[in-house]
Design an enzyme around this catalytic site. Structure first.
Site, PDB file in Angstrom:
ATOM      1  N   VAL A 161       0.659   3.311  11.586  1.00  0.00           N
ATOM      2  CA  VAL A 161       1.277   2.164  12.270  1.00  0.00           C
ATOM      3  C   VAL A 161       1.296   0.893  11.433  1.00  0.00           C
ATOM      4  O   VAL A 161       2.030  -0.040  11.754  1.00  0.00           O
ATOM      5  CB  VAL A 161       0.564   1.856  13.614  1.00  0.00           C
ATOM      6  CG1 VAL A 161       0.770   2.981  14.608  1.00  0.00           C
ATOM      7  CG2 VAL A 161      -0.912   1.559  13.407  1.00  0.00           C
ATOM      8  N   TYR A 162       0.493   0.813  10.381  1.00  0.00           N
ATOM      9  CA  TYR A 162       0.462  -0.408   9.584  1.00  0.00           C
ATOM     10  C   TYR A 162       1.846  -0.662   8.977  1.00  0.00           C
ATOM     11  O   TYR A 162       2.347   0.128   8.177  1.00  0.00           O
ATOM     12  CB  TYR A 162      -0.563  -0.328   8.458  1.00  0.00           C
ATOM     13  CG  TYR A 162      -2.015  -0.267   8.892  1.00  0.00           C
ATOM     14  CD1 TYR A 162      -2.394  -0.563  10.199  1.00  0.00           C
ATOM     15  CD2 TYR A 162      -3.006   0.079   7.993  1.00  0.00           C
ATOM     16  CE1 TYR A 162      -3.717  -0.511  10.595  1.00  0.00           C
ATOM     17  CE2 TYR A 162      -4.345   0.135   8.377  1.00  0.00           C
ATOM     18  CZ  TYR A 162      -4.698  -0.150   9.679  1.00  0.00           C
ATOM     19  OH  TYR A 162      -6.014  -0.091  10.059  1.00  0.00           O
ATOM     20  N   ALA A 163       2.434  -1.781   9.377  1.00  0.00           N
ATOM     21  CA  ALA A 163       3.772  -2.169   8.912  1.00  0.00           C
ATOM     22  C   ALA A 163       4.778  -1.050   9.144  1.00  0.00           C
ATOM     23  O   ALA A 163       5.712  -0.859   8.363  1.00  0.00           O
ATOM     24  CB  ALA A 163       3.752  -2.580   7.443  1.00  0.00           C
ATOM     25  N   ASN A 164       4.574  -0.307  10.258  1.00  0.00           N
ATOM     26  CA  ASN A 164       5.503   0.767  10.640  1.00  0.00           C
ATOM     27  C   ASN A 164       5.719   1.783   9.517  1.00  0.00           C
ATOM     28  O   ASN A 164       6.841   2.196   9.228  1.00  0.00           O
ATOM     29  CB  ASN A 164       6.846   0.169  11.083  1.00  0.00           C
ATOM     30  CG  ASN A 164       6.715  -0.573  12.398  1.00  0.00           C
ATOM     31  OD1 ASN A 164       6.056  -0.106  13.325  1.00  0.00           O
ATOM     32  ND2 ASN A 164       7.317  -1.755  12.482  1.00  0.00           N
ATOM     33  N   GLY A 165       4.613   2.189   8.906  1.00  0.00           N
ATOM     34  CA  GLY A 165       4.675   3.204   7.868  1.00  0.00           C
ATOM     35  C   GLY A 165       4.820   2.659   6.462  1.00  0.00           C
ATOM     36  O   GLY A 165       4.614   3.389   5.485  1.00  0.00           O
TER      37      GLY A 165
END
Length: 233
Positions: free
Chosen positions: A60-64
């Protein structure tokens, strides 16, 4: 740099684990950090040269984007796979990465996908889909530590533990860990793994600071009793 084994495993990790939540800065994560590829390359190199061999990210960090940047930083720095320990996580919903010039049609498609029902949580489906997506973004054939990024009240712990065991048996992760679970949830999951001969949690990533010492009551004693590594965030 000092090193420890990860819980009861023989995996040797640096006491300092390099977290990459600030890589990328897509969407909400921009308020946390927005380090670009060149900055990430430099940080990873400096950390490795200082003795850090343990790098942590999450889908999920920065949407991948964090996974993509970390994987690319490893390659650009010429770090061999056996020199580093890579950890990532599964649980949350990963939104589509959209460039600023995205068309209305692309944005509409992203909104439609965002309404999907099985792209978050800890169902067997999402865990097995999640590891494949993370490996593709990282550009790796396995991660060393695959962690559940929280508790899912909709999915029985038996299903979660069995799905993580399937990931390990498929060779896509070497070990499994957890983040932000209560002591009773962790103890129950350990019991399931022991009874059924499944992959056992090796570590727990928990919030811990001078201002937040709650884990000292039940979580830390459980970790000490059961030989779980504690990764404070």
């Amino acid at each position: 740099m000092k090193y420890r084994t990860l819980g009861r495993t023989g995996l040797v990790v640096s006491e300092i684990c390099f977290g990459t939540m600030t890589f990328g800065g897509d969407g909400f994560w921009r308020v946390v950090g927005a380090q670009d590829q060149s900055t990430a390359d430099l940080l990873v190199r400096r950390a490795f040269d200082a003795g850090v061999n343990f790098f942590d990210t999450a889908d999920v960090y920065a949407n991948g984007l964090s996974e993509r940047i970390l994987g690319e930083a490893l390659r650009r720095n010429g770090l061999r796979r056996d020199e580093v320990v890579i950890a990532t996580k599964v649980h949350g919903r990963v939104s589509d990465l959209l460039p600023p010039e995205a068309t209305d049609a692309q944005r509409a498609e992203a909104e439609r996908r965002a309404r999907a029902k099985n792209v978050n949580g800890l169902s067997r489906k999402h865990i097995l889909d999640g590891i494949d997506a993370s490996l593709a973004r990282l550009g790796l054939d396995h991660v060393d530590l695959y962690q559940i990024h929280g508790y899912d009240p909709l999915t029985p712990l038996e299903e979660v533990v069995e799905a993580l065991d399937a990931v390990v048996r498929a060779g896509k992760a070497r070990y499994v860990g957890l983040c932000n679970l209560a002591a009773w949830q962790t103890a129950k999951a350990l019991g399931i793994a022991e009874r059924r001969g499944l992959a056992r949690f090796a570590s727990m990533q928990m919030y811990y600071s001078l201002a937040g010492r709650d884990i000292e009551r039940e979580v830390a004693p459980l970790a000490q009793s059961e030989g779980l590594a504690v990764l404070p965030w």
